[in-house]
Design an enzyme around this catalytic site. Structure first.
Site, PDB file in Angstrom:
ATOM      1  N   ILE A 162       0.828  -1.226   0.000  1.00 11.79           N
ATOM      2  CA  ILE A 162       0.000   0.000   0.000  1.00 11.79           C
ATOM      3  C   ILE A 162       0.857   1.269   0.000  1.00 11.79           C
ATOM      4  CG2 ILE A 162      -0.291   0.347   2.513  1.00 11.79           C
ATOM      5  CD1 ILE A 162      -3.353   0.689   1.891  1.00 11.79           C
ATOM      6  N   THR A 213      -6.739  -7.824  10.214  1.00  9.31           N
ATOM      7  CA  THR A 213      -6.604  -9.241   9.824  1.00  9.31           C
ATOM      8  C   THR A 213      -5.167  -9.754   9.917  1.00  9.31           C
ATOM      9  OG1 THR A 213      -6.265  -8.849   7.449  1.00  9.31           O
ATOM     10  CG2 THR A 213      -8.552  -9.003   8.219  1.00  9.31           C
ATOM     11  N   GLY A 214      -4.263  -8.916  10.457  1.00 13.56           N
ATOM     12  CA  GLY A 214      -2.884  -9.352  10.678  1.00 13.56           C
ATOM     13  C   GLY A 214      -2.703  -9.736  12.139  1.00 13.56           C
ATOM     14  N   TYR A 252      -3.802  -8.456  14.737  1.00 15.90           N
ATOM     15  CA  TYR A 252      -5.022  -8.312  15.556  1.00 15.90           C
ATOM     16  C   TYR A 252      -5.983  -9.506  15.394  1.00 15.90           C
ATOM     17  CZ  TYR A 252      -3.985  -3.589  17.338  1.00 15.90           C
ATOM     18  OH  TYR A 252      -3.432  -2.508  17.995  1.00 15.90           O
ATOM     19  N   GLY A 291       3.786  -4.711  10.776  1.00 15.78           N
ATOM     20  CA  GLY A 291       2.796  -4.859   9.701  1.00 15.78           C
ATOM     21  C   GLY A 291       2.710  -3.656   8.788  1.00 15.78           C
ATOM     22  N   VAL A 292       1.488  -3.344   8.383  1.00 16.53           N
ATOM     23  CA  VAL A 292       1.300  -2.245   7.445  1.00 16.53           C
ATOM     24  C   VAL A 292       1.636  -0.898   8.104  1.00 16.53           C
ATOM     25  CG1 VAL A 292      -1.198  -1.951   7.887  1.00 16.53           C
ATOM     26  CG2 VAL A 292      -0.257  -1.359   5.663  1.00 16.53           C
ATOM     27  N   ASP A 293       1.374  -0.802   9.395  1.00 12.61           N
ATOM     28  CA  ASP A 293       1.714   0.424  10.149  1.00 12.61           C
ATOM     29  C   ASP A 293       3.227   0.692  10.067  1.00 12.61           C
ATOM     30  OD1 ASP A 293       1.398   2.564  11.832  1.00 12.61           O
ATOM     31  OD2 ASP A 293       1.039   1.396  13.647  1.00 12.61           O
ATOM     32  N   ASN A 312      -2.417   1.439  15.944  1.00  5.65           N
ATOM     33  CA  ASN A 312      -2.803   1.069  17.314  1.00  5.65           C
ATOM     34  C   ASN A 312      -3.311   2.323  18.020  1.00  5.65           C
ATOM     35  OD1 ASN A 312      -0.354   2.416  18.395  1.00  5.65           O
ATOM     36  ND2 ASN A 312       0.684   0.715  17.383  1.00  5.65           N
TER      37      ASN A 312
HETATM   38  N1  AR6 Z   1       0.781  -3.051   2.326  1.00  2.97           N
HETATM   39  C1  AR6 Z   1      -0.495  -3.525   2.427  1.00  2.97           C
HETATM   40  N2  AR6 Z   1      -0.893  -4.397   3.380  1.00  2.97           N
HETATM   41  C2  AR6 Z   1       0.035  -4.796   4.273  1.00  2.97           C
HETATM   42  C3  AR6 Z   1       1.373  -4.355   4.249  1.00  2.97           C
HETATM   43  C4  AR6 Z   1       1.737  -3.432   3.223  1.00  2.97           C
HETATM   44  N3  AR6 Z   1       2.979  -2.949   3.098  1.00  2.97           N
HETATM   45  N4  AR6 Z   1       2.042  -4.953   5.265  1.00  2.97           N
HETATM   46  C5  AR6 Z   1       1.159  -5.755   5.899  1.00  2.97           C
HETATM   47  N5  AR6 Z   1      -0.056  -5.680   5.298  1.00  2.97           N
HETATM   48  P1  AR6 Z   1      -1.400  -5.688  10.403  1.00  2.97           P
HETATM   49  P2  AR6 Z   1      -3.675  -5.248  12.243  1.00  2.97           P
HETATM   50  C6  AR6 Z   1      -1.333  -6.351   5.619  1.00  2.97           C
HETATM   51  O1  AR6 Z   1      -0.827  -6.721  11.328  1.00  2.97           O
HETATM   52  O2  AR6 Z   1      -4.027  -6.680  12.212  1.00  2.97           O
HETATM   53  C7  AR6 Z   1       0.671  -2.986  13.956  1.00  2.97           C
HETATM   54  O3  AR6 Z   1       1.778  -3.328  14.749  1.00  2.97           O
HETATM   55  C8  AR6 Z   1      -1.267  -7.652   6.386  1.00  2.97           C
HETATM   56  O4  AR6 Z   1      -0.956  -8.724   5.489  1.00  2.97           O
HETATM   57  O5  AR6 Z   1      -0.499  -4.711   9.793  1.00  2.97           O
HETATM   58  O6  AR6 Z   1      -4.773  -4.229  12.074  1.00  2.97           O
HETATM   59  C9  AR6 Z   1      -0.076  -1.776  14.483  1.00  2.97           C
HETATM   60  O7  AR6 Z   1       0.780  -0.852  15.102  1.00  2.97           O
HETATM   61  C10 AR6 Z   1      -2.701  -7.756   6.908  1.00  2.97           C
HETATM   62  O8  AR6 Z   1      -3.566  -8.333   5.929  1.00  2.97           O
HETATM   63  O9  AR6 Z   1      -2.560  -4.809  11.174  1.00  2.97           O
HETATM   64  C11 AR6 Z   1      -1.042  -2.378  15.454  1.00  2.97           C
HETATM   65  O10 AR6 Z   1      -0.427  -2.570  16.710  1.00  2.97           O
HETATM   66  C12 AR6 Z   1      -3.107  -6.297   7.086  1.00  2.97           C
HETATM   67  O11 AR6 Z   1      -2.092  -5.511   6.455  1.00  2.97           O
HETATM   68  C13 AR6 Z   1      -1.357  -3.712  14.842  1.00  2.97           C
HETATM   69  O12 AR6 Z   1      -0.277  -4.044  13.991  1.00  2.97           O
HETATM   70  C14 AR6 Z   1      -3.245  -5.870   8.533  1.00  2.97           C
HETATM   71  O13 AR6 Z   1      -2.213  -6.484   9.302  1.00  2.97           O
HETATM   72  C15 AR6 Z   1      -2.609  -3.665  14.001  1.00  2.97           C
HETATM   73  O14 AR6 Z   1      -2.939  -4.969  13.609  1.00  2.97           O
END
Ligand code: AR6
Length: 167
Positions: free
Chosen positions: A10, A118-119, A121, A31-33, A23
């Site tokens: 993204i 969906t990551g 969390y 992750g994406v954050d 968060n």
């Molecule tokens: N581009 C698009 N999607 C992504 C990318 C990217 N570069 N990287 C990961 N994803 P997550 P959550 C997807 O864990 O479950 C963080 O530490 C990943 O495959 O990033 O909402 C925050 O600070 C998954 O499908 O977010 C919070 O503490 C989706 O992004 C916590 O994680 C969400 O996964 C939030 O958890």
């Protein structure tokens, strides 16, 4: 709204706004954050510090730093195991709806979402996608024209493609 479903990073997208799965402390993370803060630069974290906090289900906005977008919308999805299932559903729906409302209010024409919660969390992917579809179906935009669901894993990509076939 036109719906795009893609399998991509993204942080590479050029849309008016990108949504971050943050968060509550808006402190950055994995992750994406983590990817967004790494690509976007430290100015985003500084703005997040000034905002300070975001309740689960709500959304706040910062600039997008070095990213190719105008705005970064930070929303906090629910941690799946911390809530009864129906409450988690409601909170995830609110995350999407509040992000859509904020983007529309900011006059954005295009918006990209990752698969919030969906990551790490742990929200079930198929259940999340069904909620997202319902939210989008009930949303009446004033400015938004293009909505991109930016999946990062094949499983989410397949789920979204199947579900939005009938949109
Ligand atoms: N581009 C698009 N999607 C992504 C990318 C990217 N570069 N990287 C990961 N994803 P997550 P959550 C997807 O864990 O479950 C963080 O530490 C990943 O495959 O990033 O909402 C925050 O600070 C998954 O499908 O977010 C919070 O503490 C989706 O992004 C916590 O994680 C969400 O996964 C939030 O958890």
């Amino acid at each position: 709204m036109k719906i795009n479903i893609i399998l991509d990073d993204i942080t590479k997208l050029k849309t008016d706004a990108i949504v971050n799965a943050a968060n509550r402390q808006l402190a950055g993370g994995g992750g994406v954050d983590g990817a967004i803060h790494k690509a976007g630069g430290s100015a985003i974290l500084e703005e997040c510090r000034q905002i300070g906090y975001c309740e689960t289900g709500k959304a706040v906005v910062t600039t997008a730093g070095n990213l190719l977008s105008r705005y970064l919308i930070h929303t906090v999805g629910p941690i799946w195991h911390e809530h009864p299932a129906l409450m988690a559903d409601l909170l995830l729906s609110l995350s999407y709806r509040n992000s859509l409302l904020l983007a529309d209010h900011l006059d954005c024409k295009s918006l990209a979402f990752p698969n919030i919660s969906t990551g790490v969390y742990g929200f079930p992917k198929d259940r999340a996608a069904e909620l997202v579809k319902e939210v989008v179906q009930h949303f009446e935009p004033e400015k938004l024209e293009i909505l991109t669901f930016c999946c990062f894993d094949q499983e989410n990509y397949d789920i979204y493609n199947e579900l939005f076939k009938t949109f």
